[in-house]
Motif scaffolding. Structure first.
Motif, PDB file in Angstrom:
ATOM      1  N   ASP A  56      40.109  39.338  57.533  1.00  0.00           N
ATOM      2  CA  ASP A  56      40.942  40.539  57.614  1.00  0.00           C
ATOM      3  C   ASP A  56      40.603  41.503  56.492  1.00  0.00           C
ATOM      4  N   ASN A  57      40.662  42.791  56.805  1.00  0.00           N
ATOM      5  CA  ASN A  57      40.530  43.814  55.782  1.00  0.00           C
ATOM      6  C   ASN A  57      41.888  44.003  55.132  1.00  0.00           C
ATOM      7  N   VAL A  58      41.890  43.990  53.807  1.00  0.00           N
ATOM      8  CA  VAL A  58      43.120  44.124  53.040  1.00  0.00           C
ATOM      9  C   VAL A  58      42.884  45.117  51.905  1.00  0.00           C
ATOM     10  N   ALA A  59      43.974  45.549  51.321  1.00  0.00           N
ATOM     11  CA  ALA A  59      43.921  46.397  50.129  1.00  0.00           C
ATOM     12  C   ALA A  59      44.965  45.861  49.163  1.00  0.00           C
ATOM     13  N   GLY A  60      44.708  45.984  47.884  1.00  0.00           N
ATOM     14  CA  GLY A  60      45.675  45.482  46.916  1.00  0.00           C
ATOM     15  C   GLY A  60      45.177  45.596  45.496  1.00  0.00           C
ATOM     16  N   VAL A  61      45.692  44.690  44.660  1.00  0.00           N
ATOM     17  CA  VAL A  61      45.342  44.699  43.238  1.00  0.00           C
ATOM     18  C   VAL A  61      45.124  43.270  42.736  1.00  0.00           C
ATOM     19  N   ILE A  62      44.273  43.178  41.744  1.00  0.00           N
ATOM     20  CA  ILE A  62      44.153  41.967  40.944  1.00  0.00           C
ATOM     21  C   ILE A  62      44.569  42.376  39.540  1.00  0.00           C
ATOM     22  N   ILE A  63      45.571  41.684  39.028  1.00  0.00           N
ATOM     23  CA  ILE A  63      46.091  41.983  37.698  1.00  0.00           C
ATOM     24  C   ILE A  63      45.743  40.813  36.795  1.00  0.00           C
ATOM     25  N   MET A  64      45.211  41.123  35.628  1.00  0.00           N
ATOM     26  CA  MET A  64      44.863  40.048  34.703  1.00  0.00           C
ATOM     27  C   MET A  64      45.223  40.421  33.268  1.00  0.00           C
ATOM     28  N   VAL A  65      45.538  39.390  32.496  1.00  0.00           N
ATOM     29  CA  VAL A  65      45.731  39.519  31.058  1.00  0.00           C
ATOM     30  C   VAL A  65      44.783  38.516  30.428  1.00  0.00           C
ATOM     31  N   TYR A  66      44.010  38.977  29.458  1.00  0.00           N
ATOM     32  CA  TYR A  66      43.028  38.082  28.851  1.00  0.00           C
ATOM     33  C   TYR A  66      42.825  38.403  27.375  1.00  0.00           C
ATOM     34  N   ASN A  67      42.238  37.431  26.683  1.00  0.00           N
ATOM     35  CA  ASN A  67      41.918  37.558  25.273  1.00  0.00           C
ATOM     36  C   ASN A  67      40.506  38.122  25.169  1.00  0.00           C
ATOM     37  N   HIS A  68      40.388  39.332  24.664  1.00  0.00           N
ATOM     38  CA  HIS A  68      39.055  39.943  24.632  1.00  0.00           C
ATOM     39  C   HIS A  68      38.202  39.422  23.478  1.00  0.00           C
ATOM     40  N   HIS A  69      38.764  38.538  22.628  1.00  0.00           N
ATOM     41  CA  HIS A  69      37.985  37.941  21.542  1.00  0.00           C
ATOM     42  C   HIS A  69      37.256  36.670  21.974  1.00  0.00           C
ATOM     43  N   ILE A  70      37.564  36.160  23.163  1.00  0.00           N
ATOM     44  CA  ILE A  70      36.854  34.984  23.660  1.00  0.00           C
ATOM     45  C   ILE A  70      35.415  35.415  23.953  1.00  0.00           C
ATOM     46  N   SER A  71      34.481  34.698  23.335  1.00  0.00           N
ATOM     47  CA  SER A  71      33.079  35.124  23.424  1.00  0.00           C
ATOM     48  C   SER A  71      32.618  35.255  24.872  1.00  0.00           C
TER      49      SER A  71
END
Length: 146
Positions: A56-71
């Motif tokens: 199926d064709n869908v539309a939406g979002v992926i939301i993420m929170v991450y530590n940008h210091h992780i190599s």
């Protein structure tokens, strides 16, 4: 709901305590009656990603929170987004604090592809949170009816 669509009345039985909680919920959400709230809950259940066909064709979002210091995590996230560039419409990156970033990725495409993108993101070390929310996209409708 379409303008001339027929409304059908039906009965629903709730335990008293559940109805009390539901009435509090609809009040907090700003609904004017139970029917509106039940219709929205039904719509939400019907478009649950687990009910959709992978093609199926869908539309939406992926939301993420991450530590940008992780190599290499920021580099990995940038590279995986480039791999899925046909499915990504837009991204928004927000610095929450010195360590954490919030990223919102607006997506549109086949559900199977978007699930793959989401899965690749969520399993990375340093990704604290990754959630995908999508809705069915009816490509047969003219743009003004979406």
């Amino acid at each position: 709901m379409l303008k001339n669509e027929e409304l059908i009345r039906f009965g629903v039985s709730f335990p008293a305590s559940l109805l009390e909680q539901f009435d509090q919920y609809i009040k907090e959400q700003g609904y004017t009656n139970r029917s509106e709230a039940i219709r929205d809950l039904a719509r939400k259940a019907i478009i649950e990603p687990s009910r959709l066909n992978p093609d199926d064709n869908v539309a939406g979002v992926i939301i993420m929170v991450y530590n940008h210091h992780i190599s290499d995590l920021p580099i990995f996230l940038k590279n995986v987004q480039h791999e899925f560039h046909h499915d990504i419409i837009s991204t928004m990156h927000i610095h929450l604090n010195h360590t954490q970033c919030l990223e919102v990725v607006v997506v549109r495409g086949k559900l199977v592809n978007l699930r793959s993108l989401h899965q690749q993101i969520q399993v990375q070390k340093g990704v604290f949170y990754a959630e995908m929310s999508v809705t069915y996209l009816d490509d047969s409708l003219p743009g003004d009816q979406l």
